[in-house]
Motif scaffolding. Structure first.
Motif, PDB file in Angstrom:
ATOM      1  N   ARG A  14       0.853  -1.226   0.226  1.00  0.00           N
ATOM      2  CA  ARG A  14      -0.074  -0.126   0.061  1.00  0.00           C
ATOM      3  C   ARG A  14       0.748   1.364   0.048  1.00  0.00           C
ATOM      4  N   ILE A  17       2.491   1.531  -3.364  1.00  0.00           N
ATOM      5  CA  ILE A  17       1.509   2.092  -4.473  1.00  0.00           C
ATOM      6  C   ILE A  17       1.281   3.648  -4.208  1.00  0.00           C
ATOM      7  N   GLU A 159      -4.412  -0.924 -10.054  1.00  0.00           N
ATOM      8  CA  GLU A 159      -4.561  -0.049  -8.918  1.00  0.00           C
ATOM      9  C   GLU A 159      -5.438   0.987  -9.762  1.00  0.00           C
ATOM     10  N   LYS A 162      -8.892  -0.615 -11.604  1.00  0.00           N
ATOM     11  CA  LYS A 162      -9.875  -1.388 -11.090  1.00  0.00           C
ATOM     12  C   LYS A 162     -11.376  -0.864 -10.607  1.00  0.00           C
ATOM     13  N   TYR A 197      -5.346  -9.679  -4.127  1.00  0.00           N
ATOM     14  CA  TYR A 197      -6.453  -9.904  -5.177  1.00  0.00           C
ATOM     15  C   TYR A 197      -7.139 -11.539  -5.143  1.00  0.00           C
TER      16      TYR A 197
END
Ligand code: CP
Length: 318
Positions: A14, A17, A159, A162, A197
Motif C-alpha cells: 500500500r 502504491i 490499482e 480496478k 487480489y
C-alpha cells in the motif's frame, strides 16, 4: 533497500502504491536526488521497455546512466567457476562484476533463464553474483525466475483501473512458437497474491508453475470457467516448469489465444500483457486494439515502478 529482486524487497505494497501514484503525479519532484550518482544497466538479453523506462526513471531523478550490452561490444563473460578458460570467453564474471561496481552507484541486471538446467536458473546464479560481488545495490531488470519491475508496474496499472476493492485477476497461458522463461508469470502471481487480489491461473495440463509462486492462487484448467467474472485478463506464454519437461514447449494450441469470444466470458475485463507480444498467437488484433486493452498504460507505468525503486535506493544513501 539494498536490493530489489522480489515483492518482499519493496515492503508494504500500500505504501509502495501510494509512492508510485505520488511519483506519477510529479515525476520531477526529486530531480536532484540522484545528482552525481550513476546507474549502470547491464543487459545479458534484449530489451525495449526495460531499457528505455529505467533510463528515463533515472534521468527524472537527475542520475547519470551507463548501459552495457554484454553480448555486444563487451568481452564475452564466463559465468561458471572452475572452468578452464581456454574457449571464446576471455573474462570471468567474478572479475567483471567488482570492476563494474567501481564505476557506478546502483546496478540493474537483466539475465534470463537458460531453460536447460532448472537448478541453475532457479538458483539465480548471475543475479546473486552481482548482489554478492558488486558492492553496490542491485535490482533485477528481469532475472531467471522473476520480473519485479514489470509486476510492480502491473500492480500500479490494476490499482488505477480496478472498479472493485478486490478484483478477480486471471493469468492465462497462451501459445507461442518458442520456449519462454517463467519469470513474468511467476512474478505476476507473486505480486498479485501479495496485493490480496482474487488470483486465478489457467493453463493446459503440463504447464504448472513452481508451486512456491502459485501459493495463494487458484489453478483452474478449464479456461472458460477461469475467465468467468474476471476483471483483468493477463496473458503470457511460458515453457514447462515440471520435470522432465523443464524449458520445453509442450503445446502451441491456438485455441488458447485470447480472442473476443474468450474476453466475452469475463466481466468486461481489461486485457493485459507485458509486451513484446506476438499478435494472433497470444492475443488477437481486435482484443489488443480494443478499448479494454491496457498494454500501453502498463508499459508507461514501467517508468514509474523503476523510479520508485531507484528513489528508494537513493534515499537510503549510497
Ligand atoms: N516487458 C518488458 O520487460 O519488455 P522488454 O523485454 O522490452 O524490456
Amino acid at each position: 533497500m539494498k536490493k530489489f529482486t522480489d515483492v518482499h524487497d519493496i515492503g508494504d505494497l500500500r505504501v509502495a502504491i501510494a509512492e508510485a501514484m505520488a511519483v506519477k503525479a510529479n515525476r520531477f519532484a526529486y530531480d536532484t536526488l540522484g545528482r552525481n550518482k550513476t546507474l549502470l544497466m547491464i543487459f545479458f538479453n534484449s530489451s525495449l521497455r526495460t531499457r528505455l523506462s529505467t533510463q528515463k526513471a533515472a534521468m527524472n531523478l537527475g542520475m547519470n546512466v551507463m548501459v552495457l550490452d554484454v553480448n555486444q561490444g563487451a568481452w564475452k563473460l564466463e559465468t561458471e567457476r572452475g572452468v578452464i578458460m581456454d574457449g571464446d570467453k576471455p573474462e570471468h564474471l567474478l572479475e567483471a562484476i567488482p570492476v563494474m561496481g567501481c564505476y557506478c552507484d546502483i546496478i540493474g541486471v537483466r539475465s534470463f533463464a537458460g531453460l536447460h538446467d532448472k537448478a541453475e536458473d532457479y538458483g539465480e546464479r548471475v543475479l546473486q553474483q552481482f548482489i554478492r560481488h558488486s558492492g553496490k545495490p542491485v535490482f533485477s531488470m528481469e532475472a531467471a525466475t522473476r520480473h519485479p519491475l514489470q509486476s510492480f508496474a502491473d500492480l500500479i496499472t490494476i490499482e488505477e483501473y480496478k472498479k472493485k476493492k478486490r478484483p478477480k485477476v486471471v493469468l492465462t497461458w497462451a501459445p507461442h512458437p518458442k520456449a519462454l522463461p517463467q519469470a513474468v508469470p511467476n512474478s505476476f502471481v507473486e505480486w498479485m497474491v501479495a496485493a490480496g487480489y482474487d488470483v486465478v491461473v489457467t493453463h493446459p495440463e503440463g504447464y504448472e508453475l513452481d508451486p512456491s509462486f502459485t501459493k495463494g492462487a487458484e489453478i483452474v484448467y478449464d479456461r472458460k470457467k477461469a475467465f468467468e467474472g474476471a476483471d483483468f485478463i493477463y496473458a503470457k506464454n511460458w515453457s514447462a516448469y515440471a520435470d522432465p519437461n523443464y524449458g520445453k514447449v509442450l503445446n502451441t494450441d491456438r485455441a488458447w489465444t485470447v480472442d473476443s469470444e474468450a474476453m466475452g466470458w469475463t466481466d468486461d475485463a481489461y486485457f493485459m500483457h507485458c509486451l513484446p507480444v506476438r499478435r494472433n498467437m497470444i492475443v488477437t488484433d481486435d482484443v489488443i486494439e480494443s478499448a479494454q486493452s491496457l498494454v500501453i498504460p502498463e508499459a508507461a507505468n514501467r517508468e514509474i515502478s523503476a523510479q520508485v525503486v531507484l528513489k528508494r535506493f537513493l534515499e537510503e544513501g549510497l
